[in-house]
Every structure is written in structure tokens, then in C-alpha cells.
Write an enzyme that holds these catalytic residues in place. Structure first.
Site, PDB file in Angstrom:
ATOM      1  N   ASP A 158       0.843  -1.193   0.000  1.00  0.00           N
ATOM      2  CA  ASP A 158       0.000   0.000   0.000  1.00  0.00           C
ATOM      3  C   ASP A 158       0.883   1.250   0.000  1.00  0.00           C
ATOM      4  O   ASP A 158       1.678   1.456   0.928  1.00  0.00           O
ATOM      5  CB  ASP A 158      -0.899  -0.014   1.238  1.00  0.00           C
ATOM      6  CG  ASP A 158      -2.090   0.916   1.112  1.00  0.00           C
ATOM      7  OD1 ASP A 158      -2.023   1.861   0.319  1.00  0.00           O
ATOM      8  OD2 ASP A 158      -3.090   0.697   1.821  1.00  0.00           O
ATOM      9  N   ASP A 159       0.763   2.065  -1.048  1.00  0.00           N
ATOM     10  CA  ASP A 159       1.506   3.329  -1.151  1.00  0.00           C
ATOM     11  C   ASP A 159       3.016   3.124  -1.262  1.00  0.00           C
ATOM     12  O   ASP A 159       3.796   3.975  -0.828  1.00  0.00           O
ATOM     13  CB  ASP A 159       1.223   4.249   0.047  1.00  0.00           C
ATOM     14  CG  ASP A 159      -0.173   4.836   0.031  1.00  0.00           C
ATOM     15  OD1 ASP A 159      -0.946   4.504  -0.892  1.00  0.00           O
ATOM     16  OD2 ASP A 159      -0.499   5.628   0.936  1.00  0.00           O
TER      17      ASP A 159
ATOM     18  N   CYS B 226      -5.993   3.755  -4.163  1.00  0.00           N
ATOM     19  CA  CYS B 226      -6.134   2.349  -3.791  1.00  0.00           C
ATOM     20  C   CYS B 226      -7.463   1.677  -4.100  1.00  0.00           C
ATOM     21  O   CYS B 226      -7.477   0.597  -4.672  1.00  0.00           O
ATOM     22  CB  CYS B 226      -5.775   2.161  -2.325  1.00  0.00           C
ATOM     23  SG  CYS B 226      -6.506   3.345  -1.232  1.00  0.00           S
TER      24      CYS B 226
ATOM     25  N   LYS C  49      -5.949  -5.659   3.923  1.00  0.00           N
ATOM     26  CA  LYS C  49      -6.835  -4.536   3.604  1.00  0.00           C
ATOM     27  C   LYS C  49      -7.854  -4.921   2.527  1.00  0.00           C
ATOM     28  O   LYS C  49      -7.498  -5.481   1.504  1.00  0.00           O
ATOM     29  CB  LYS C  49      -5.985  -3.348   3.148  1.00  0.00           C
ATOM     30  CG  LYS C  49      -6.762  -2.129   2.701  1.00  0.00           C
ATOM     31  CD  LYS C  49      -5.805  -0.983   2.421  1.00  0.00           C
ATOM     32  CE  LYS C  49      -6.493   0.229   1.820  1.00  0.00           C
ATOM     33  NZ  LYS C  49      -5.569   1.367   1.635  1.00  0.00           N
TER      34      LYS C  49
ATOM     35  N   HIS D 188     -11.132  -2.586   1.516  1.00  0.00           N
ATOM     36  CA  HIS D 188     -11.338  -1.265   0.910  1.00  0.00           C
ATOM     37  C   HIS D 188     -12.102  -1.309  -0.403  1.00  0.00           C
ATOM     38  O   HIS D 188     -11.845  -0.520  -1.314  1.00  0.00           O
ATOM     39  CB  HIS D 188      -9.991  -0.553   0.731  1.00  0.00           C
ATOM     40  CG  HIS D 188     -10.120   0.943   0.793  1.00  0.00           C
ATOM     41  ND1 HIS D 188      -9.116   1.798   0.375  1.00  0.00           N
ATOM     42  CD2 HIS D 188     -11.119   1.741   1.232  1.00  0.00           C
ATOM     43  CE1 HIS D 188      -9.494   3.047   0.550  1.00  0.00           C
ATOM     44  NE2 HIS D 188     -10.713   3.036   1.072  1.00  0.00           N
TER      45      HIS D 188
ATOM     46  N   HIS E 287       1.223   2.479   4.091  1.00  0.00           N
ATOM     47  CA  HIS E 287       0.255   3.573   4.193  1.00  0.00           C
ATOM     48  C   HIS E 287       0.432   4.299   5.526  1.00  0.00           C
ATOM     49  O   HIS E 287       0.847   3.706   6.523  1.00  0.00           O
ATOM     50  CB  HIS E 287      -1.154   2.969   4.111  1.00  0.00           C
ATOM     51  CG  HIS E 287      -2.256   3.943   3.895  1.00  0.00           C
ATOM     52  ND1 HIS E 287      -2.673   4.826   4.856  1.00  0.00           N
ATOM     53  CD2 HIS E 287      -3.060   4.159   2.823  1.00  0.00           C
ATOM     54  CE1 HIS E 287      -3.679   5.541   4.390  1.00  0.00           C
ATOM     55  NE2 HIS E 287      -3.932   5.164   3.144  1.00  0.00           N
TER      56      HIS E 287
ATOM     57  N   ASP F  45      -0.273  -0.792  -4.816  1.00  0.00           N
ATOM     58  CA  ASP F  45      -1.592  -0.383  -5.304  1.00  0.00           C
ATOM     59  C   ASP F  45      -1.560   0.955  -6.029  1.00  0.00           C
ATOM     60  O   ASP F  45      -2.463   1.273  -6.800  1.00  0.00           O
ATOM     61  CB  ASP F  45      -2.604  -0.343  -4.164  1.00  0.00           C
ATOM     62  CG  ASP F  45      -2.290   0.702  -3.096  1.00  0.00           C
ATOM     63  OD1 ASP F  45      -1.128   1.146  -3.008  1.00  0.00           O
ATOM     64  OD2 ASP F  45      -3.207   1.066  -2.340  1.00  0.00           O
ATOM     65  N   ASN F  46      -0.549   1.753  -5.784  1.00  0.00           N
ATOM     66  CA  ASN F  46      -0.353   3.044  -6.464  1.00  0.00           C
ATOM     67  C   ASN F  46       1.048   3.522  -6.122  1.00  0.00           C
ATOM     68  O   ASN F  46       1.778   2.859  -5.386  1.00  0.00           O
ATOM     69  CB  ASN F  46      -1.404   4.076  -6.038  1.00  0.00           C
ATOM     70  CG  ASN F  46      -1.654   4.156  -4.547  1.00  0.00           C
ATOM     71  OD1 ASN F  46      -2.712   3.768  -4.056  1.00  0.00           O
ATOM     72  ND2 ASN F  46      -0.682   4.660  -3.797  1.00  0.00           N
TER      73      ASN F  46
ATOM     74  N   LYS G   7       1.361   9.080  -5.791  1.00  0.00           N
ATOM     75  CA  LYS G   7      -0.034   8.759  -5.501  1.00  0.00           C
ATOM     76  C   LYS G   7      -0.940   9.934  -5.874  1.00  0.00           C
ATOM     77  O   LYS G   7      -0.628  11.086  -5.577  1.00  0.00           O
ATOM     78  CB  LYS G   7      -0.170   8.424  -4.013  1.00  0.00           C
ATOM     79  CG  LYS G   7      -1.574   8.071  -3.569  1.00  0.00           C
ATOM     80  CD  LYS G   7      -1.578   7.703  -2.101  1.00  0.00           C
ATOM     81  CE  LYS G   7      -2.958   7.311  -1.619  1.00  0.00           C
ATOM     82  NZ  LYS G   7      -2.960   6.895  -0.198  1.00  0.00           N
TER      83      LYS G   7
END
Length: 568
Positions: A48-49, A86, A140, A142, A237, A296-297, A318
Site C-alpha cells: 500500500d503506497d 487504492c 486490507k 477497501h 500507508h 496499489d499506487n 499517488k
């Protein structure tokens, strides 16, 4: 429904290449024919991130020996693309469809908002279960949680350990004072159980998710059927926090405290992935397992106060349509199916559903237990491109089309498209729009904002992957052609799914836990967010106003106080 360009030249390239490989007898998959006839176990790991330069296998500054080893033994995917934030990436991954076709093209799903990935989308675990896979989700989610129907077990997973929302404290597992850590499963009578994990208060999430994955692998050792594990780490994140023992390993060579914490968070995830691969070896499952790793990004480099992530040499991060926002550090590992290499094939996150489908069905040799119905897929099967180092099975993809501004991001409607070597951005590609070198590379020119004075941007991504030279004025015919493609895609876009926060979702009403509140209280209609899905006007070469440009500059310098308001 638009699909990637499959020209006769593209098909001929694949056809000739396959004939050549077969003639020479060097096809790697043929050398491993025993495994070519077995359904593989599949583990998809999503960070994540995570920025492009936040891992060792891209020459980043963080020590990631386990990821480095897997990347070295596998195929590094140099052009693996995701979405710029995300929820859209997760929805595109699971459905095989662009966010413009699922209503996820704008922002993310914030806590208490009653919307998610539409229930009429068929997603990866539902497909794989038709080929007798067991399916397991960790970390996660989301993709919606306002009703049980949007949660993992009602969408094809056999069990889930993790959190439904988009962010939380790594130790207390709370968001807005509400607990969101649970073990979901079906008991021996087939009854759904949602077990809230109060007992894990104080345990660091990356360690918990790694431990759960190891537990799953150990338990699946004797299972005859293949398995799919979707492991979506919370790392890295915000909020940035990690046990001290990981920080200590950077005390001698990273002087900035926040940079040490960030690097330590990456190392914690890397250690967990190492434990997962050890479990695969110990159980004898490694030889028939495929691992895909991605973010994810791009790394979060604005609205964060202190920048600790880096997407260098790519631009932005991001929320941006630039390469730093959507080009992920990625690899695929499959010991008996892939030879170590690098693939420059253009791959989009929507491609993984059809690729996994192809693998599960042994390239169509196996039939599903029941007919599988999906909406028209935007993804394509990329297994041949990856395994035989062939050109990509696509020549274009929609980066995104978003008719509304976003917090800490673009102020005007924007759109982006990649076609072959060309990339067109209409509106604003960011912010963030600068180049952010990793810690220890401070001698490089760090431009935190970058130029924001052009409404039309065209880049040759092969020659200029850092997007430093806007050549839109030199190639007007290319701009027109790609603008027409964006118009055509925009005509297929569905309305935004976003809905405003519902006060009834407040965790204080549910013993300070996050619950699918609309299945527990009378539903009050919530109006969708107001928006205008403009079809034509903003695609006709408007110019950015001075106010838009100034806003973009200001967004690069948000204070630490702004951080907690973003994506929580």
C-alpha cells in the site's frame, strides 16, 4: 465496449514469436511440462503506497533482501501499471475492469460511505472457485463494507483476516475510535462468523498478516486442490509506525527519524514475505506456487508533511496520472514456470483476472464447474507475454477519466491514456507533479511541484519515462488520435459510485466497532455525490487558469495537520 488494440500486426508478432520458440526448442514452459499440466497455487501480494524506489530490486534505498531474491529468481515487470489510488486499483484487480466501468474512477471509499465495488461484478475468487480453488483474503479490503454483501466472504473468499476500511492505526487497529480487525469464516455448520479481534490490540499489523499467511500455507499443505491467497498489506500507508527493532537496523546510515521509520516499515513487510516463502519451501508447496508482487499506487509524496517515499526517476506519485503514480514496482515469481528475466510488456492491473483465469483453467483445457458470467473484461491474458518474454497482449489502456477534482490532487477534470509508446494527459496529471529522489540522493534536483501550465501533455514513455519533455505541440496528429480514443472510452463510462458519509455508520453505535451498518439499522436514502459527467467540453483543449496552477503549487506543501484527513 472498447478493448485493447489487437491489430493484425500485433497478432502476427505473437504468432511468429511462438513459432520461433517452438522451432528452436527453447521454450521455458516446455522444459517444465510437468508443472504446465498442474493448476498452480497463486499468491497475490499487494503493498500500500509503496514507491518505485522504496524497494531494493529497483535500486531503491531500503533493504529488502527477500523481495530482491524473489525478483531476481522471477520476472521483473518493468511496465506493470495500477491506478493512481487504492480503491480503484483493488476494484480493477478483482473485476478485470477499468474504474470508469465500475464507478470507482473518483477518489476512494472513505469510512462511513455507503458504496463499493458493484455486486454484479464477478471477481477473482468467484472465478477461481469454479476451478476448485480455495480462496483466502488477508489484510486490507477497501472495496465496500456498508452491507455484508460487499465484504470478502460474500464475494467468493472462504475466509478473511484483516480490515474492511482503507486505513487505521497499525497497533490498535482503530479508525475514528472504532475497531476494524476481524476474522471472518464459515463455521462447521456453514454459518457466517465475524469475529472482532479485540485480543490483538497492540500487535503490529504487518506481522499479523504475515503470520496469518504462514498459518494458511501450513494448513493447506495436505489439501489436494490449489489455493489462491490475496495478501494486501497495510504497509506502507500512513500513519507511519513500526516496532523499534526494525528501526534500529537503519540507525547507522539513515539520519532522519521519519525516513528511518518509513524504511523500517518496508523492512517489516519484507521480513514477513521472507517468512511466507520459507513456509512454502517447508511445506513443499513452493514448486507449484506463483507469487505476484505489486503496489496499489505510487508512493505518497504530497499532503504528507515530510516526504519519505520516492518514485524516482518517475514523475509524481499517488493521485497523479504521471508514471510515479501508476507504474508499480512489481515482479512475478514461479520457479518451475518462469526463467529469471525482465519483461517490458505493458501490463495493466485489470490483466490479472484473465491471466489467473487462464492459469487456473490450464489455458482453457479445464472447464469450470459452472458457467462463469462476467461483464466485458478490460483485462487480457498476459501469461504468454510474461512466460515467453513476448510483446504485451495489449497496446493501450485507460489510465483514468475523472470528472471531479480530488483532495491533494487534480483541480480540474482530467483523463489519461497510454497507447504504445505514447501517453496523453488532458487536464492535470497531478499534483504531485515533481520528481522526488530517495533519501541519500539529495544531490539530485528535487522539484516538489513541477510544471502545471499545460492542459495537454504528450510524452513518449519509451524515450522519456521520466516525463520531462511535453511534446504535444510537435505531434498534433498523435494528440488528436489519442483524444479521440479518450472520447470513445469516456462514452462508455458509468456514473461515479461515490456517496456521502452516512452518520449512522458511526462506530459508537456498534460498541466502537466498524460494522456493515445498513444491515443493522433502517436504511435512510443517501444521495450520490453531485457531479457532472462531462462528455465533450473539457476534452477540447481548455487552458488551466492561474488559480488552478496556484492551487496545484499549494497542494505540494500541505502541513502535517492535513495528513490525517487524507484517505482515512
Amino acid at each position: 465496449m472498447l478493448h485493447p488494440d489487437r491489430s493484425s500486426n500485433s497478432r502476427m508478432t505473437h504468432y511468429q514469436a511462438v513459432l520461433l520458440l517452438c522451432f528452436l526448442g527453447v521454450s521455458y514452459s516446455l522444459q517444465n511440462s510437468d508443472y504446465a499440466e498442474k493448476q498452480p497455487n497463486i499468491i497475490y501480494i499487494l503493498s500500500d503506497d509503496l514507491g518505485h524506489s522504496d524497494v531494493g530490486f529497483t535500486n531503491g534505498f531500503v533493504e529488502t533482501p527477500n523481495l530482491n531474491r524473489l525478483a531476481k529468481e522471477g520476472v521483473v515487470l518493468t511496465q506493470n501499471y495500477v491506478q493512481q489510488v487504492c480503491s480503484p486499483t483493488r476494484g480493477a484487480l478483482m473485476s478485470g475492469r477499468y474504474p470508469i466501468h465500475t464507478g470507482l474512477q473518483h477518489e476512494v471509499i472513505y469510512p462511513g460511505e455507503p458504496w463499493g465495488l458493484p455486486l454484479d461484478e464477478t471477481i477473482i475468487p468467484q472465478v477461481l472457485k469454479e476451478y476448485n480453488y480455495s480462496t483466502h483474503a488477508v489484510g486490507k479490503w477497501h472495496m465496500g463494507m456498508h452491507k455484508w454483501a460487499f465484504t470478502p466472504l460474500y464475494r467468493g473468499f472462504d475466509d478473511f483476516f484483516g480490515y474492511y476500511l482503507g486505513g487505521q492505526n497499525y497497533d490498535s487497529h482503530r479508525n475514528e475510535k472504532g475497531l476494524d480487525l476481524r476474522s471472518d469464516y464459515f463455521d462447521e455448520n456453514g454459518k457466517f462468523v465475524d469475529e472482532l479481534r479485540w485480543d490483538l490490540d497492540g500487535r503490529y499489523s504487518a506481522e499479523l498478516y504475515s503470520e496469518r499467511s504462514v498459518e494458511l500455507i501450513n494448513g493447506l499443505k495436505s489439501q489436494e486442490n490449489p489455493f489462491f491467497i490475496y495478501l494486501a498489506y497495510q504497509s506502507v500507508h500512513a500513519p507511519h509506525m513500526v516496532p523499534q527493532r526494525y528501526i534500529d537496523q537503519y540507525s547507522s546510515h539513515i539520519t532522519d527519524e521519519k525516513e528511518r521509520v518509513f524504511a523500517a516499515m518496508v523492512s517489516s513487510m519484507d521480513e514477513g514475505i521472507g517468512n511466507i516463502t520459507k513456509a512454502l519451501e517447508y511445506t513443499g508447496l513452493a514448486d507449484n506456487t506463483i507469487i505476484v508482487f505489486s503496489s496499489d499506487n505510487g508512493g505518497n509524496v504530497n499532503c504528507v508533511g515530510k516526504v519519505t517515499s520516492s518514485n524516482y526517476p518517475y514523475r509524481g506519485g499517488k493521485r497523479a496520472l504521471y508514471e510515479g503514480g501508476v507504474r508499480s514496482p512489481s515482479f512475478i515469481w514461479a520457479r518451475n514456470r518462469l526463467s529469471p528475466s525482465r519483461s517490458d510488456a505493458m501490463i495493466h492491473v485489470t490483466d490479472w483476472l484473465p491471466t489467473f483465469w487462464s492459469l487456473a483453467s490450464l489455458q482453457g483445457k479445464l472447464k469450470p464447474n459452472n458457467p462463469i458470467k462476467t461483464k466485458p473484461l478490460d483485462g487480457v491474458d498476459q501469461w504468454l507475454a510474461i512466460s515467453e518474454n513476448l510483446p504485451s497482449n495489449r497496446t493501450e489502456f485507460v489510465i483514468n477519466i475523472d470528472p471531479k477534482p480530488v483532495m491533494c490532487g487534480h483541480r480540474v477534470p482530467h483523463a489519461g491514456l497510454r497507447w504504445k509508446e505514447w501517453k496523453l494527459i488532458i487536464g492535470q496529471g497531478g499534483p504531485p507533479s515533481g520528481w522526488y529522489p530517495a533519501p541519500g540522493l539529495s544531490d539530485l534536483d528535487q522539484n516538489p511541484c513541477g510544471p502545471h501550465d499545460s492542459y495537454i501533455e504528450l510524452y513518449n514513455i519509451i524515450e522519456d519515462p521520466s516525463e520531462t519533455r511535453n511534446v504535444s505541440d510537435k505531434f498534433p496528429d498523435i494528440v488528436k488520435m489519442l483524444t479521440d480514443k479518450i472520447r470513445a472510452y469516456n462514452a462508455t463510462a458509468v456514473p461515479l459510485g461515490n456517496k456521502k458519509k452516512d452518520p449512522a455508520s458511526n462506530p459508537k453505535y456498534f460498541n466502537y466497532t466498524w460494522m456493515p451498518w445498513l444491515d443493522m439499522v433502517p436504511e435512510v436514502p443517501v444521495e450520490p455525490e453531485t457531479y457532472s459527467l462531462t462528455k465533450e467540453l473539457w476534452l477540447d483543449g481548455n487552458q488551466l487558469s492561474e488559480e488552478d496552477i496556484e492551487f496545484s503549487r499549494d497542494a505540494c506543501f500541505a502541513s502535517d495537520a492535513d495528513v490525517n484527513s487524507v484517505e482515512f
